[in-house]
Design a protein around this motif. Sequence first.
Motif, short mmCIF file in Angstrom:
data_model
loop_
_atom_site.label_atom_id
_atom_site.label_comp_id
_atom_site.label_asym_id
_atom_site.label_seq_id
_atom_site.Cartn_x
_atom_site.Cartn_y
_atom_site.Cartn_z
N ALA A 106 -72.63 -8.84 -37.42
CA ALA A 106 -73.90 -8.17 -37.11
C ALA A 106 -73.79 -6.66 -37.33
O ALA A 106 -74.66 -6.04 -37.94
N ARG A 107 -72.71 -6.08 -36.85
CA ARG A 107 -72.50 -4.64 -37.00
C ARG A 107 -72.36 -4.25 -38.48
O ARG A 107 -72.98 -3.29 -38.95
N GLU A 108 -71.55 -5.01 -39.21
CA GLU A 108 -71.28 -4.69 -40.61
C GLU A 108 -72.51 -4.88 -41.49
O GLU A 108 -72.80 -4.07 -42.35
N ALA A 109 -73.23 -5.98 -41.27
CA ALA A 109 -74.43 -6.24 -42.05
C ALA A 109 -75.49 -5.18 -41.80
O ALA A 109 -76.15 -4.69 -42.74
N ALA A 110 -75.66 -4.78 -40.54
CA ALA A 110 -76.64 -3.74 -40.21
C ALA A 110 -76.27 -2.42 -40.89
O ALA A 110 -77.14 -1.74 -41.45
N ARG A 111 -74.99 -2.08 -40.88
CA ARG A 111 -74.56 -0.82 -41.50
C ARG A 111 -74.80 -0.85 -43.01
O ARG A 111 -75.31 0.13 -43.59
N GLU A 112 -74.48 -1.96 -43.66
CA GLU A 112 -74.68 -2.08 -45.11
C GLU A 112 -76.16 -1.98 -45.47
O GLU A 112 -76.54 -1.29 -46.42
N ILE A 113 -77.01 -2.66 -44.71
CA ILE A 113 -78.45 -2.65 -44.99
C ILE A 113 -79.03 -1.26 -44.78
O ILE A 113 -79.85 -0.78 -45.58
N GLU A 114 -78.60 -0.60 -43.73
CA GLU A 114 -79.12 0.75 -43.45
C GLU A 114 -78.69 1.74 -44.53
O GLU A 114 -79.48 2.61 -44.94
N GLU A 115 -77.46 1.64 -45.01
CA GLU A 115 -77.00 2.54 -46.08
C GLU A 115 -77.78 2.29 -47.37
O GLU A 115 -78.18 3.23 -48.05
N LEU A 116 -77.98 1.04 -47.71
CA LEU A 116 -78.75 0.72 -48.91
C LEU A 116 -80.19 1.22 -48.79
O LEU A 116 -80.76 1.74 -49.75
#
Length: 360
Positions: free
Chosen positions: A167-177
């Motif tokens: 959850a943490r990693e997916a959220a970070r990747e989506i926010e950066e994109l």
Amino acid sequence: MGNVLLLLKHIVHHKVLKNAWTRSFEKSLLCQRFEQMIIAESKKMDEKDEKLLVDLCECYLLLYNGVPSLDLILMCIPNLLKVALKKEESEETQKEVEMAFLALHNIGIGGLRQELYLNEIKEIIKYHQEHRNLSRLAYRCAWKFLIDRLFFDENLEEVIVNDLYFAREAAREIEELTRNVDWKREKEEESEEELALLRWIESLNFFFEMCKLQREEFSGLIGSVVQVFQATKEKCNGIHYHCVYLLETAAENKAIKVDAFVKGGAVDAVFQGIQRPTLNEKMAYESFVLFLKVSRRLKEEEDDEMEEAKRKVSKRKVTEKMEEEGYEDIITSFHEKFDILNRRYYHGLSLNISDYFISV
């Protein structure tokens, strides 16, 4: 042969980046030739050409639509994982690792024993979380390969959620994109960053379908999807629709508490969206379906967790808030459209739509 494989690798890499399809490869003589060569090279005891075998596996899996035979997959996976485990940060190595993961992520949801891949994938993901050595595309493919296995192995969820912090990693990747996309560009064709977002959202949709664990951090993940939803509201493109479908999937999943869903900002974002004068019927319909699912879930949780008197007090406060902010007028304005939406899309939406918003 080396030049042919190099050309094919360029083609399949471009195919993945553009979300393109390769038609009828599995019925072709070329597919049969690849299978024969992979089997022949895998059976060699001495003088095995490992680079040739990796190239063959990558091209074969990336050209194949659907799930190849288990025998071929089992021959390919060890060779691809060996490449994916490389930790050098040179540009050449990063490209090799990326191609290996592109091939692995294209295997689909076929069942595989954990001992064939899990230790290696865990090591790769954990190492990247510490050193950021993978390309963004390779990292997303590593997650997709693991999430696809959930279809046959629900025990993986504990590893994905608790051990690897999905959850943490997916959220970070989506926010950066989301931050890297130029949302004002006028070109009709979606950029690589937009397509990358779309691929993450598709993977999340499958994860939320399979998810059985309840975790507080899901509200942050839903919040990152809401950011994409809001960023795409003017374009109302494929990403925008995929976001609302994903939110519907999350709303249906009883493992995801409505509290996390609401805290993520989904309800407010979609409610603001239906007030836009440019809203089309398809998005209006999906928005109402979303509210219906959220209100049903909230009603279930209220019945389980709240006394009737407390529920009535809560409902009265929300009703007063709606009257103060003029939401009742907005709801009334949709009554005329609701019959049309029911006939065109779905027959289960009640005309008493104010109940949706009062419940929410």
